[in-house]
Design a protein around this motif. Structure first.
Motif: not given
Length: 244
Positions: A30-33, A49-50, A76-77, A94-95
């Motif tokens: 997993q990753f989150t940016t 973005y996750s 996505h957020v 927005l999600g």
């Protein structure tokens, strides 16, 4: 290819003659940016973005009996905070959330074994159900059946969408806050049991009619081509849930 040779020097009628050492594996990442952008003094943007992915291999007695479970998750957020004046501020979000989870057999979606073997009368109900039928051999024999599991495929593709807008307005000694929240969820689920079919064979075809219980051989019955039962699902149910 589908019914491997013995791996142990055991006589056919003396017990187990096939052994396979296979590891059940789980791979998970997993990753989150995120990114922040200041458009100007009155507008700021944010994006995140996750992603997460998981792959599980569940090994069977025979290689053709391996099963896999794959999961893919994304989110996505996007948000914007805008200041129109010292007393009027608006926030927009927005999600999007995506969830895919599939339970598959070894050749599911890869090969159509029934067509390769020329098996008639058992066409798969959908290309999504490709793979091998299950052959169950029972009755007075030391041979196992072969083929893929009768379970699946089971495919889940879920989607969630959301728009949220909030406005804060200070008017004298009062603060007003109002907005909207719009969301939609979609749950798409496809799957069934016995989608590739199952054949059941027993000792009945080779047994002594006067002593069916202790005579005959299930595998020999299968080799005659006469089967007790053939089962196949009529289709793959396709469920489409919606929530707004």
């Amino acid at each position: 290819e589908f019914y491997p040779e013995p791996t142990l020097p055991t006589a056919v009628d003396a017990g187990i003659n096939f052994q396979r050492n296979v590891l059940n594996t789980t791979e998970w990442d997993q990753f989150t940016t995120r990114a922040d952008f200041v458009e100007n003094d009155t507008s700021q943007w944010f994006y995140r973005y996750s992603w997460g992915g998981e792959a599980i291999l569940d090994g069977g007695t025979l290689p053709i009996q391996d099963e896999r479970v794959t999961t893919d998750v994304q989110q996505h957020v996007l948000s914007n905070t805008r200041t129109f004046s010292p007393t009027l501020v608006n926030e927009l979000r927005l999600g999007v959330s995506l969830f895919d989870n599939d339970k598959l057999t070894k050749f599911n979606g890869i090969r159509e074994i029934s067509n390769e073997l020329g098996i008639l009368g058992m066409p798969i109900p959908s290309p999504l159900a490709s793979g091998s039928p299950n052959v169950n051999v029972g009755g007075n024999n030391d041979f196992s059946g072969w083929g893929e599991s009768t379970e699946g495929p089971f495919l889940n593709n879920n989607r969630n969408y959301q728009i949220v807008n909030n406005t804060s307005w200070i008017r004298g000694n009062h603060t007003l806050k109002f907005g909207i929240d719009i969301s939609e969820s979609r749950y798409a689920q496809v799957g069934n049991q016995f989608a590739r079919g199952q054949f059941n064979a027993s000792q009945l075809q080779t047994a002594d009619p006067n002593n069916i219980g202790t005579t005959g051989n299930g595998f020999a019955g299968f080799m005659t081509g006469w089967l007790n039962e053939a089962t196949r699902a009529g289709g793959l149910p396709n469920v489409q849930f919606r929530r707004k």
